[in-house]
Motif scaffolding. Sequence first.
Motif, PDB file in Angstrom:
ATOM      1  N   ASN A 112      -8.311  -0.491   8.113  1.00 48.03           N
ATOM      2  CA  ASN A 112      -6.940  -0.002   7.950  1.00 48.03           C
ATOM      3  C   ASN A 112      -6.053  -0.992   7.193  1.00 48.03           C
ATOM      4  OD1 ASN A 112      -7.367   2.409   9.527  1.00 48.03           O
ATOM      5  ND2 ASN A 112      -7.379   1.094  11.348  1.00 48.03           N
ATOM      6  N   SER A 113      -6.640  -2.073   6.700  1.00 49.44           N
ATOM      7  CA  SER A 113      -5.836  -3.125   6.052  1.00 49.44           C
ATOM      8  C   SER A 113      -6.244  -3.382   4.611  1.00 49.44           C
ATOM      9  CB  SER A 113      -5.946  -4.427   6.856  1.00 49.44           C
ATOM     10  OG  SER A 113      -5.477  -4.251   8.167  1.00 49.44           O
ATOM     11  N   GLY A 114      -6.835  -2.390   3.971  1.00 46.00           N
ATOM     12  CA  GLY A 114      -7.173  -2.509   2.554  1.00 46.00           C
ATOM     13  C   GLY A 114      -8.622  -2.876   2.275  1.00 46.00           C
ATOM     14  N   SER A 130      -0.619  -1.572  -0.303  1.00 42.08           N
ATOM     15  CA  SER A 130      -0.672  -1.372  -1.754  1.00 42.08           C
ATOM     16  C   SER A 130      -1.335  -0.039  -2.108  1.00 42.08           C
ATOM     17  CB  SER A 130      -1.442  -2.523  -2.406  1.00 42.08           C
ATOM     18  OG  SER A 130      -1.570  -2.298  -3.786  1.00 42.08           O
ATOM     19  N   SER A 131      -0.810   0.602  -3.139  1.00 40.16           N
ATOM     20  CA  SER A 131      -1.422   1.847  -3.633  1.00 40.16           C
ATOM     21  C   SER A 131      -2.218   1.571  -4.903  1.00 40.16           C
ATOM     22  CB  SER A 131      -0.336   2.899  -3.921  1.00 40.16           C
ATOM     23  OG  SER A 131       0.603   2.387  -4.863  1.00 40.16           O
ATOM     24  N   ASP A 132      -2.134   0.326  -5.402  1.00 39.02           N
ATOM     25  CA  ASP A 132      -2.837  -0.037  -6.637  1.00 39.02           C
ATOM     26  C   ASP A 132      -3.478  -1.419  -6.461  1.00 39.02           C
ATOM     27  OD1 ASP A 132      -3.771  -0.430  -9.161  1.00 39.02           O
ATOM     28  OD2 ASP A 132      -1.810  -0.535 -10.139  1.00 39.02           O
ATOM     29  N   TYR A 178      -9.135 -11.284   1.295  1.00 37.00           N
ATOM     30  CA  TYR A 178      -8.722 -11.192   2.702  1.00 37.00           C
ATOM     31  C   TYR A 178      -7.394 -10.468   2.854  1.00 37.00           C
ATOM     32  CZ  TYR A 178      -5.567 -15.142   1.736  1.00 37.00           C
ATOM     33  OH  TYR A 178      -4.576 -15.952   1.220  1.00 37.00           O
ATOM     34  N   SER A 179      -7.233  -9.797   3.973  1.00 38.36           N
ATOM     35  CA  SER A 179      -5.972  -9.121   4.272  1.00 38.36           C
ATOM     36  C   SER A 179      -4.870 -10.156   4.442  1.00 38.36           C
ATOM     37  CB  SER A 179      -6.114  -8.297   5.550  1.00 38.36           C
ATOM     38  OG  SER A 179      -4.844  -7.882   6.016  1.00 38.36           O
ATOM     39  N   SER A 180      -3.682  -9.807   3.997  1.00 37.52           N
ATOM     40  CA  SER A 180      -2.557 -10.746   4.089  1.00 37.52           C
ATOM     41  C   SER A 180      -2.070 -10.947   5.520  1.00 37.52           C
ATOM     42  CB  SER A 180      -1.395 -10.254   3.219  1.00 37.52           C
ATOM     43  OG  SER A 180      -1.042  -8.920   3.572  1.00 37.52           O
TER      44      SER A 180
END
Length: 405
Positions: free
Chosen positions: A239-241, A214-216, A180-182
């Motif tokens: 848009n949130s990962g 995050s990019s990783d 889940y998105s933070s």
Amino acid sequence: MIIKKIKATILQISAFLICFLILINGVLAQQNKEVKVGILLGFTGNVESLTPSMADSAEMAFNEIASDMNLTNEISFKIQRADTTCNDMSKAKNAAKKLVEDGVAAVIGAACPNITMKIAEEIFIPKKIIIISPVDSSNELTGLKDNDFVFRTTPPKIRGSQILADITKDRGVRNLAISYSSDRDYKKFAESYDKALKEKNIKTLIMVPHNQNSSDYSKHISTLSAAGGEALAVISDINSGGVEVIKSMLDIGMFNTFILPDSMIEEKIIKSFKEKNLKKSFGFMPGLSNLGSKKFVNLALKSGIDPDSPYTSESYDAAAIIILSNFAKIYSEYETNDNIYKIANKPGIKIYPGEIKKAINILREGKQINYEGATGVEFDKFGDTLGSFLEVDFKKGKLKSKKLR
């Protein structure tokens, strides 16, 4: 002597006529009750592209009765638009206060969660003014102590988590992992989803947040992979990962069944995974009751309103409920906010878009109505509507609706 009697008679007749006219004017004044309604939305700011259609849709409901003299002799509605800007709390409060000063009895709005909560709590509830939001789905609004003055025609986010748990059980999933998105709202959604799963004896093997900046995602993916599961629920948005998490899982071949909330089901994500095998994946989207939605679409098109524009149907329903609750007040001993439950919930004769006049005539006869509207309105004790949802899945790179819930 005769002249004096004639003068006395003339004076008596004059006095009678004056009293009669005063009485008639009083009756007409009671019959021609004017109810002011505010449409309080973000006409400028973040959602300015959506709100004009929402306002037009709300006004479409009032226009249904505007030309009927029999109805306007009882109640005439005066509509006032006001701008919250959606992102300026000070301007939103000033706009709300101006509506109060102008004497509004009810408000359709607001659109943005923090705005709705604040203006309801600080301005409208203390003044005992009904507010119905057609768009605010924030969970926080459910817990507001509102004395039955705050309603909404769009369901809270938490309701979607319960629907997703129902679909998960029906699909035969016995255990799963949750990413889940933070973001606060997604965290609450995930927690509610997990709780609903437990009640259905479905095991959550792991529940971990992902960071949209995050990019990783390698550590996150490793943690989920180690936990395993028959499916991965991605509680996020594009848009949130959420997209990155799914792409990474498909690359390593860990999961081929993804469980998605409505915020993850958009054209962009469907195109992104068109070549991938997602035929076991599923989720939900807000849906409309078949009969009510068809009637609304026809009504909106005739009025030059795009029925596919977000929250237009919810806006129409909010306006219709305000209209009908005010007329119901004439024919019953209940207050307007009590009448909202009376006219919107079961039992009663079902009422759909375009049937406001029909509903008023039924109320006049002392019978009950059940306003279904375009969205299948049914209010719970918090003033939240249960809403209706479409179960969806992915087959051959296309989104397919499976069942209305």
